[in-house]
Every structure is written in C-alpha cells, then in structure tokens.
Design an enzyme around this catalytic site. Structure first.
Site: not given
Ligand code: TYD
Length: 139
Positions: A53
């Site tokens: 993302h």
């Molecule tokens: P994501 O940012 O997509 O994780 P990564 O980039 O590490 O793969 O987040 C994964 C999940 O966690 C998503 O469903 C949203 C949740 N999340 C929160 O609720 N708060 C946060 O601050 C973060 C970073 C993620």
C-alpha cells in the site's frame, strides 16, 4: 510528489554505555515531523510479506528495533530495496510511496513512528489506483 530517492536511511543518535545503548527520538528535535502514533510489528512468521500500500499524506520513520527485514519502496517509476538491521538507523518514508516488506528475521520488531493517527482514508491499497494517483500510465 516524492521519489524513492527522497526516502533515505537516517542515522539515529546513540547514548553508548557498557551496560547497553539508548537511542532517543524526540518530537520536533530529531524527527522531521510531529509524531502522532507509534506502532510495532512483532511475531511476524518467517516468509511473511506485508505492506502492499501507499499513503497520501502519512510520513513514517521505520526502525528495526530488533532483528532485520527489507522494505521495497516504489514511486511508480523506480523501486528501491532497503535492508534494515540495526536500531540506530531509521528509514524515512515520505508520502505517496508504495511499500512492501519481506525477509523478516525470527523475533524481529519493526518499530514505526507515524505523522498521523490511523485512518484507512489515507491508504491506497490498489496498485493500479496508486499508479493513477502518481499520474503514470499502467504498463
Ligand atoms: P497495515 O497498515 O495494512 O499493515 P502492514 O502495512 O504492516 O501490512 O495494517 C494492517 C491492519 O492493522 C489493518 O487492518 C489496519 C490495522 N491497523 C490499525 O488498526 N491501526 C494502525 O495504526 C495500523 C498501522 C494498522
């Protein structure tokens, strides 16, 4: 719009001591944005790939608080791999950069300082939408 070349590794200060080191990160001192949120990834199973993302506005400092992992940054034109393996280095990820993460070592902890509270509205999770946002043609 920022490029992958604008996302650099930054040296963090270390207070050295025979009994162990300390690194201090302070708002408006050695961080170039206001820290609104801190989170960390841990218990990442070997072989996991995360990310996939970009963010419209969010800036981040990413630190390998323990162990190591690799970030793959992508500005839509160029890609850059950054290996993080020491708590005295931070990767500054600027807004509008697609990122993926891989090669987490066992027991690694990925510490993230973020310039905004969590909001799903700031995410671009579809690569084709990201390329459109960056004003590039889809290949
Ligand atoms: P994501 O940012 O997509 O994780 P990564 O980039 O590490 O793969 O987040 C994964 C999940 O966690 C998503 O469903 C949203 C949740 N999340 C929160 O609720 N708060 C946060 O601050 C973060 C970073 C993620």
């Amino acid at each position: 719009m920022f490029s992958v070349h604008d996302c650099q590794l930054v040296d963090l200060p270390i207070v050295h001591d025979k009994a162990g080191n300390i690194t201090v990160l302070e708002n408006n001192n050695n961080i170039p944005f206001n820290i609104k949120r801190v989170y960390y990834l841990f218990d990442v199973p070997m072989g996991s790939e995360r990310g996939g993302h970009a963010h419209y506005e969010l800036q981040q400092y990413v630190v390998a608080a323990s162990g190591s992992f690799t970030f793959i940054l992508d500005d839509g034109k160029e890609k850059k791999e950054v290996f993080l393996n020491h708590p005295n280095k931070a990767l500054h990820i600027k807004p509008g950069i697609w990122r993926e993460m891989k090669d987490f070592s066992s027991g690694s902890v990925c510490l993230v300082l973020a310039s905004m509270l969590y909001t799903e509205d700031d995410y671009i999770r579809d690569y084709q939408n990201f390329i459109k946002y960056r004003n590039y043609e889809i290949q």
